[in-house]
Design a protein around this motif. Structure first.
Motif, mmCIF file in Angstrom:
data_model
loop_
_atom_site.group_PDB
_atom_site.id
_atom_site.type_symbol
_atom_site.label_atom_id
_atom_site.label_comp_id
_atom_site.label_asym_id
_atom_site.label_seq_id
_atom_site.Cartn_x
_atom_site.Cartn_y
_atom_site.Cartn_z
ATOM 1 N N GLU A 86 0.829 -1.209 0.000
ATOM 2 C CA GLU A 86 0.000 0.000 0.000
ATOM 3 C C GLU A 86 0.861 1.255 0.000
ATOM 4 O O GLU A 86 0.563 2.225 -0.712
ATOM 5 N N SER A 87 1.938 1.254 0.773
ATOM 6 C CA SER A 87 2.787 2.449 0.847
ATOM 7 C C SER A 87 3.463 2.725 -0.498
ATOM 8 O O SER A 87 3.542 3.880 -0.937
ATOM 9 N N GLU A 88 3.929 1.668 -1.177
ATOM 10 C CA GLU A 88 4.554 1.848 -2.492
ATOM 11 C C GLU A 88 3.535 2.335 -3.515
ATOM 12 O O GLU A 88 3.807 3.255 -4.297
ATOM 13 N N THR A 90 0.673 3.889 -2.959
ATOM 14 C CA THR A 90 0.240 5.247 -2.636
ATOM 15 C C THR A 90 1.275 6.269 -3.087
ATOM 16 O O THR A 90 0.927 7.315 -3.648
ATOM 17 N N SER A 155 -6.418 1.795 -0.068
ATOM 18 C CA SER A 155 -5.522 2.943 -0.073
ATOM 19 C C SER A 155 -6.225 4.099 0.606
ATOM 20 O O SER A 155 -7.257 4.572 0.130
#
Length: 259
Positions: A86-88, A90, A155
């Motif tokens: 999710e962090s990548e 986003t 997200s």
């Protein structure tokens, strides 16, 4: 021609001293040149408009499928990956939005925006961002086989802009209609598209009263070229919507912080 802006197609500009501009946003692991090919039948019917094609910020070595790879040489581009944390994802979505804003600043304003697949997801995020920032006179938006940006994972950034994914098991009902887009929109869906359900989920982000839906019998693609009457109707809808736009509507330079 030498020195020509590669993002811009050569079009008949009509009689207007400043023709209306269309921003075209390609799908996952394709390219601006592929989007030019995909939009050829539509562009033939809209000779008075000026088309600009934006490339995704992620360069990809492989095309979205073997048929595309056979027909079109790379490089290919994406706006974000499909198999990321999710962090990548986003971070890449925010980068895509940032780059789109820079493209608009350089080449806009745009009175119409056409997005295919992942490009339609990006176009939807842009429209939601503009609406969040108080911009009410948005461009005409055309989504072709669109998908939600969060169709593979949650997200929080996407949910903040366009609400919860109606296909998610973790859905929060109060967010379903929190950020409905009040914009004139056209949605082109393929009835054999394996992502059709996700396209209908994206459609829920848009206000029903100002949305027009076209359905063709094929898969994840623009309508086949033999669908002449459908292309005529789509072009007429776009022309009519553009003629009804309030003055100064569209995507123009926007200063904002992507939290």
């Amino acid at each position: 021609a030498a020195g020509q802006d590669p993002s811009r197609s050569e079009m008949t500009l009509g009689e207007a001293s400043r023709p209306m501009r269309v921003m075209c946003v390609h799908g996952w692991r394709t390219s601006p040149s592929i989007m030019e090919f995909q939009t050829a039948e539509l562009r033939k019917r809209l000779p008075g408009l000026e088309f600009h094609f934006m490339a995704g910020h992620m360069k990809e070595s492989e095309a979205c499928d073997p048929t595309i790879a056979t027909l079109f040489e790379g490089p290919y581009y994406a706006h974000w990956g499909l198999h990321q944390s999710e962090s990548e994802q986003t971070a890449n979505i925010k980068k895509a939005v940032h780059d789109a804003l820079e493209f608009i600043k350089k080449n806009g304003p745009f009175q119409c925006v056409i997005g295919f697949s992942q490009g339609a997801a990006l176009v939807t995020l842009l429209a939601s961002l503009y609406q969040r920032e108080g911009k009410t006179d948005l461009p005409v938006i055309v989504c072709v086989c669109g998908v939600r940006p969060d169709h593979r994972m949650q997200s929080s950034f996407v949910e903040e802009l366009i609400g919860s994914n109606p296909l998610s098991k973790q859905i929060r009902e109060e967010n379903l209609s929190a950020n409905i887009l009040k914009v004139r929109s056209l949605h082109i869906l393929g009835l054999q598209d394996p992502l059709l359900e996700r396209g209908r989920a994206l459609l829920q982000v848009y206000e029903d009263e100002t949305a027009t839906v076209f359905e063709h019998s094929r898969g994840h693609q623009f309508p086949p070229w033999e669908e002449k009457l459908m292309y005529d109707d789509i072009a007429k809808c776009i022309t009519s919507a553009l003629s009804a736009l309030p003055e100064d509507s569209g995507f123009s330079e926007l200063q904002c912080t992507l939290a």
